[in-house]
Design a protein around this motif. Structure first.
Motif, PDB file in Angstrom:
ATOM      1  N   PRO A  45      -2.448  15.952  66.431  1.00 39.07           N
ATOM      2  CA  PRO A  45      -2.396  14.502  66.673  1.00 39.07           C
ATOM      3  C   PRO A  45      -2.952  13.728  65.492  1.00 39.07           C
ATOM      4  O   PRO A  45      -3.922  14.154  64.856  1.00 39.07           O
ATOM      5  CB  PRO A  45      -3.259  14.322  67.914  1.00 39.07           C
ATOM      6  CG  PRO A  45      -4.200  15.484  67.898  1.00 39.07           C
ATOM      7  CD  PRO A  45      -3.429  16.628  67.304  1.00 39.07           C
ATOM      8  N   SER A  54      -6.063  18.600  71.854  1.00 40.46           N
ATOM      9  CA  SER A  54      -4.940  17.654  71.892  1.00 40.46           C
ATOM     10  C   SER A  54      -3.751  18.123  71.070  1.00 40.46           C
ATOM     11  O   SER A  54      -2.804  17.357  70.860  1.00 40.46           O
ATOM     12  CB  SER A  54      -5.360  16.252  71.429  1.00 40.46           C
ATOM     13  OG  SER A  54      -6.349  15.710  72.263  1.00 40.46           O
ATOM     14  N   ARG A  93     -12.205  14.696  69.410  1.00 38.74           N
ATOM     15  CA  ARG A  93     -10.796  14.843  69.740  1.00 38.74           C
ATOM     16  C   ARG A  93     -10.599  15.543  71.078  1.00 38.74           C
ATOM     17  O   ARG A  93      -9.538  15.451  71.682  1.00 38.74           O
ATOM     18  CB  ARG A  93     -10.088  15.607  68.634  1.00 38.74           C
ATOM     19  CG  ARG A  93      -9.819  14.748  67.419  1.00 38.74           C
ATOM     20  CD  ARG A  93      -9.288  15.555  66.267  1.00 38.74           C
ATOM     21  NE  ARG A  93      -8.122  16.329  66.658  1.00 38.74           N
ATOM     22  CZ  ARG A  93      -7.527  17.205  65.848  1.00 38.74           C
ATOM     23  NH1 ARG A  93      -7.999  17.405  64.640  1.00 38.74           N
ATOM     24  NH2 ARG A  93      -6.477  17.874  66.254  1.00 38.74           N
ATOM     25  N   TRP A 116     -13.005   8.810  74.447  1.00 38.77           N
ATOM     26  CA  TRP A 116     -12.439   9.795  73.537  1.00 38.77           C
ATOM     27  C   TRP A 116     -11.545   9.146  72.486  1.00 38.77           C
ATOM     28  O   TRP A 116     -11.361   9.667  71.393  1.00 38.77           O
ATOM     29  CB  TRP A 116     -11.653  10.849  74.327  1.00 38.77           C
ATOM     30  CG  TRP A 116     -10.514  10.262  75.107  1.00 38.77           C
ATOM     31  CD1 TRP A 116     -10.569   9.731  76.350  1.00 38.77           C
ATOM     32  CD2 TRP A 116      -9.169  10.135  74.683  1.00 38.77           C
ATOM     33  NE1 TRP A 116      -9.341   9.275  76.736  1.00 38.77           N
ATOM     34  CE2 TRP A 116      -8.464   9.515  75.726  1.00 38.77           C
ATOM     35  CE3 TRP A 116      -8.478  10.474  73.515  1.00 38.77           C
ATOM     36  CZ2 TRP A 116      -7.106   9.231  75.653  1.00 38.77           C
ATOM     37  CZ3 TRP A 116      -7.121  10.200  73.440  1.00 38.77           C
ATOM     38  CH2 TRP A 116      -6.455   9.589  74.504  1.00 38.77           C
ATOM     39  N   VAL A 162      -2.386  10.064  73.833  1.00 47.85           N
ATOM     40  CA  VAL A 162      -2.339  10.669  72.511  1.00 47.85           C
ATOM     41  C   VAL A 162      -0.889  10.880  72.085  1.00 47.85           C
ATOM     42  O   VAL A 162      -0.473  10.470  71.000  1.00 47.85           O
ATOM     43  CB  VAL A 162      -3.087  12.019  72.505  1.00 47.85           C
ATOM     44  CG1 VAL A 162      -2.945  12.700  71.147  1.00 47.85           C
ATOM     45  CG2 VAL A 162      -4.557  11.821  72.844  1.00 47.85           C
ATOM     46  N   TRP A 163      -0.091  11.508  72.965  1.00 52.82           N
ATOM     47  CA  TRP A 163       1.287  11.839  72.643  1.00 52.82           C
ATOM     48  C   TRP A 163       2.236  10.949  73.425  1.00 52.82           C
ATOM     49  O   TRP A 163       2.119  10.811  74.640  1.00 52.82           O
ATOM     50  CB  TRP A 163       1.575  13.307  72.935  1.00 52.82           C
ATOM     51  CG  TRP A 163       0.807  14.230  72.049  1.00 52.82           C
ATOM     52  CD1 TRP A 163      -0.322  14.929  72.371  1.00 52.82           C
ATOM     53  CD2 TRP A 163       1.101  14.542  70.682  1.00 52.82           C
ATOM     54  NE1 TRP A 163      -0.761  15.659  71.285  1.00 52.82           N
ATOM     55  CE2 TRP A 163       0.102  15.443  70.241  1.00 52.82           C
ATOM     56  CE3 TRP A 163       2.101  14.151  69.790  1.00 52.82           C
ATOM     57  CZ2 TRP A 163       0.087  15.956  68.938  1.00 52.82           C
ATOM     58  CZ3 TRP A 163       2.089  14.664  68.497  1.00 52.82           C
ATOM     59  CH2 TRP A 163       1.097  15.557  68.081  1.00 52.82           C
ATOM     60  N   LEU A 207      -3.565  12.394  77.678  1.00 52.82           N
ATOM     61  CA  LEU A 207      -2.849  13.226  76.721  1.00 52.82           C
ATOM     62  C   LEU A 207      -1.394  12.820  76.526  1.00 52.82           C
ATOM     63  O   LEU A 207      -0.853  12.958  75.426  1.00 52.82           O
ATOM     64  CB  LEU A 207      -2.884  14.693  77.166  1.00 52.82           C
ATOM     65  CG  LEU A 207      -4.178  15.463  76.948  1.00 52.82           C
ATOM     66  CD1 LEU A 207      -4.060  16.848  77.563  1.00 52.82           C
ATOM     67  CD2 LEU A 207      -4.508  15.571  75.476  1.00 52.82           C
ATOM     68  N   ILE A 232       0.441  21.139  75.757  1.00 52.43           N
ATOM     69  CA  ILE A 232      -0.574  20.279  75.159  1.00 52.43           C
ATOM     70  C   ILE A 232      -1.941  20.805  75.565  1.00 52.43           C
ATOM     71  O   ILE A 232      -2.239  20.941  76.754  1.00 52.43           O
ATOM     72  CB  ILE A 232      -0.402  18.814  75.601  1.00 52.43           C
ATOM     73  CG1 ILE A 232       1.018  18.320  75.295  1.00 52.43           C
ATOM     74  CG2 ILE A 232      -1.428  17.931  74.895  1.00 52.43           C
ATOM     75  CD1 ILE A 232       1.291  16.907  75.779  1.00 52.43           C
ATOM     76  N   ALA A 238      -5.767  20.591  76.216  1.00 53.66           N
ATOM     77  CA  ALA A 238      -6.650  19.501  76.631  1.00 53.66           C
ATOM     78  C   ALA A 238      -7.840  19.324  75.702  1.00 53.66           C
ATOM     79  O   ALA A 238      -8.352  18.213  75.554  1.00 53.66           O
ATOM     80  CB  ALA A 238      -7.141  19.741  78.060  1.00 53.66           C
TER      81      ALA A 238
END
Length: 558
Positions: A555, A534, A166, A159, A389-390, A341, A529, A531
């Motif tokens: 994101p 994102s 995304r 991913w 991601v975060w 995530l 968040i 899934a």
């Protein structure tokens, strides 16, 4: 993110109610944990005198959640041994039993057990008892809880490179944060409903909660009654340990025991895993190497390092925290990875700082330390190597708000946080943050979000390099929540070095300060968040759980 559906919520409440009700009704507890229990199926019920049974009046706490592990904390009322049983089904037909640590006077009878090798994304049921050291058949009534583990990192990272776009397989994540509990003399008021913001948070069923510091107010005596705004009367539960400033180890411990008298907090602790930070009030107001108590008549113990040692000891005993390791057993800064995530970086802005000063030094050195070199390098490396991601940075103090600490001997403003009241080039503690922010831009570290508390109001700040004196950084957001159950203040003024822009705040009206929870200006923050997309959505919520501000962040990839 959607909340758990009604059937899941009902099952959760039924499990907790039924197991607690059985214990309260005096159902005999099988002696599962007597010597040799691991080799036996079970033992017959044993009837023992209630006086022989340990009591765990402070309930359970869950802490430092990982995808494969959870800390379980509790406290006995006498020397005892902690016994833990956990299972992936509510019936406990197949369970794992753990003989945990001793609860002795040396830890104020607190004990914690790490449950490890748990499956990610699964519901786990837990029972905790204490076994008497005088009679191994005398067990406390069992404490029960359940939690759901978050996912671990998957080996498939396609991913990240666009293999699944995304969106990606996984679960939505909901967590909360806030700080400042039982501060400024606003303690447990049962006629108000106690610390009811904790019930508002629990009702929203977060995966975990970050306490951003000031878990107690060791320097804030609590009186039986206080006149609040508008002449209203605020009444407190009072214990001997909270009636004065904390100086002895038992008085520091008593502050944590006091908070656990609140039924909202105990219920929240038993259901919501927590990640604790600390700040100044775990010891005394604005403590640093420059703290001087010689003029404070409330203290007979003037030795700040000794008070710090006692405060730190009590914090470590009562926090549901996983000890770091033998190299630094009291280390508070740490990180948690929650699948692709989210990764959470928990900071310690108290233990490694230099003295509070005018904060105007132009060269970095011991007096400008705030995170300290080791923690700063750890944070830079962790953020640069994160695959999530975060990247959420849990900070116990804000970056761009001016937080004062009186005057220096030379009559200059002295500062408690990062900012120094000047809008110029980075100086003092700002030097560390200029280094960090510049590094993140150079390394192309995306999607950092800062969460904090400390200033006793809620706010959303956008740090814009185009409006900053120091411009070598990518823009980012900082969200402020709190207080949870303390006086309401603010808003603070801004320092323009890093270009903070206030997009929202909610604080007492001009000219008013230290408002009680009766004013309704108690806040917590919540992050959801999604899934699939994102997207990260931040809500600042009030004492009833109602959102007063919401912001959705997309994101940034690549």
């Amino acid at each position: 993110m959607s909340k758990p559906d009604d059937k899941q919520q009902a099952a959760r409440r039924a499990f907790l109610f039924n197991t607690t009700a059985s214990a309260a009704a005096g159902v005999a507890v099988p002696a599962l944990f007597k010597p040799g229990w691991a080799q036996t199926q079970s033992a017959p019920a044993i009837i023992t005198a209630d006086a022989e049974r340990p009591v765990a009046a402070q309930g359970l706490q869950l802490g430092d959640p990982r995808g494969d592990a959870m800390m379980v904390w509790s406290r006995a009322d006498r020397p005892a041994r902690m016994l833990v049983e956990y299972s992936l089904d509510a019936s406990f037909k197949k369970s794992t039993k753990v003989v945990g640590p001793y609860a002795l006077e040396t830890t104020d009878f607190t004990a914690r057990q790490d449950l490890t090798r748990l499956p990610g994304g699964r519901e786990v049921f837990v029972r905790v008892s204490f076994q008497s050291l005088h009679n191994d058949r005398a067990l406390s009534e069992p404490l029960t809880t359940r939690f759901t583990t978050l996912p671990c990192f998957a080996s498939d990272l396609s991913w990240l490179t666009g293999g699944r776009g995304r969106g990606h397989a996984g679960q939505d994540i909901r967590f909360q944060w806030g700080g400042d509990t039982a501060g400024q003399g606003w303690g447990i008021n049962t006629s108000f409903g106690g610390m009811k913001i904790y019930e508002a948070m629990r009702q929203r069923a977060p995966h975990f909660f970050i306490h951003s510091g000031d878990n107690i107010y060791a320097d804030g005596p609590i009186k039986e009654s206080v006149t609040a705004e508008g002449g209203q009367l605020w009444t407190n539960i009072v214990t001997p340990e909270v009636s004065k400033v904390a100086e002895t180890l038992d008085e520091f411990r008593g502050r944590y025991r006091y908070n656990l008298l609140d039924e909202n907090l105990r219920r929240f602790n038993a259901e919501v895993p927590q990640i604790w930070q600390w700040d100044d009030h775990e010891v005394c107001n604005n403590w640093s190497d420059s703290k001087d108590l010689s003029g404070d008549a409330r203290y007979t113990e003037k030795n700040v390092p000794l008070l710090t040692a006692r405060g730190a000891r009590a914090f470590m005993e009562y926090a549901p925290m996983r000890p770091h390791d033998a190299s630094e057993s009291q280390r508070v800064y740490r990180k948690f990875c929650y699948g692709p995530l989210l990764e959470v970086f928990v900071l310690d802005m108290r233990a490694y700082r230099g003295p509070n000063s005018a904060n105007l030094q132009t060269q970095a050195g011991p007096d400008t330390a705030f995170l300290g070199r080791e923690q700063l390098d750890w944070l830079k490396q962790g953020l640069a190597s994160s695959r999530a991601v975060w990247k959420v940075i849990a900070a116990d103090m804000p970056i761009g708000l001016n937080v004062g600490d009186g005057k220096t001997a030379q009559g200059l403003d002295r500062w408690e946080a990062v900012a120094n009241g000047h809008n110029g080039a980075p100086a003092g503690r700002e030097l560390e943050f200029a280094e960090l922010l510049g590094f993140l831009k150079k390394q192309r570290v995306r999607n950092t979000v800062w969460l904090t508390a400390d200033v006793h109001y809620c706010a959303a700040h956008y740090y814009d390099p185009n409006k900053a004196t120091f411009q070598d950084f990518d823009p980012f957001w900082e969200f402020v929540s709190g207080p949870l159950n303390a006086g309401s203040f603010g808003p603070n003024t801004l320092d323009g070095t890093f270009g903070p822009q206030v997009t929202f705040y909610k604080a007492p009206p001009a000219g008013q300060a230290n408002l009680s929870p009766l004013s309704g200006l108690q806040f917590f923050g919540e992050i959801n968040i999604d899934a699939q997309s994102s997207e990260l959505t931040v809500d600042l919520r009030d004492i009833h759980g109602d959102s007063v501000y919401s912001k959705t962040l997309q994101p940034r990839m690549g």
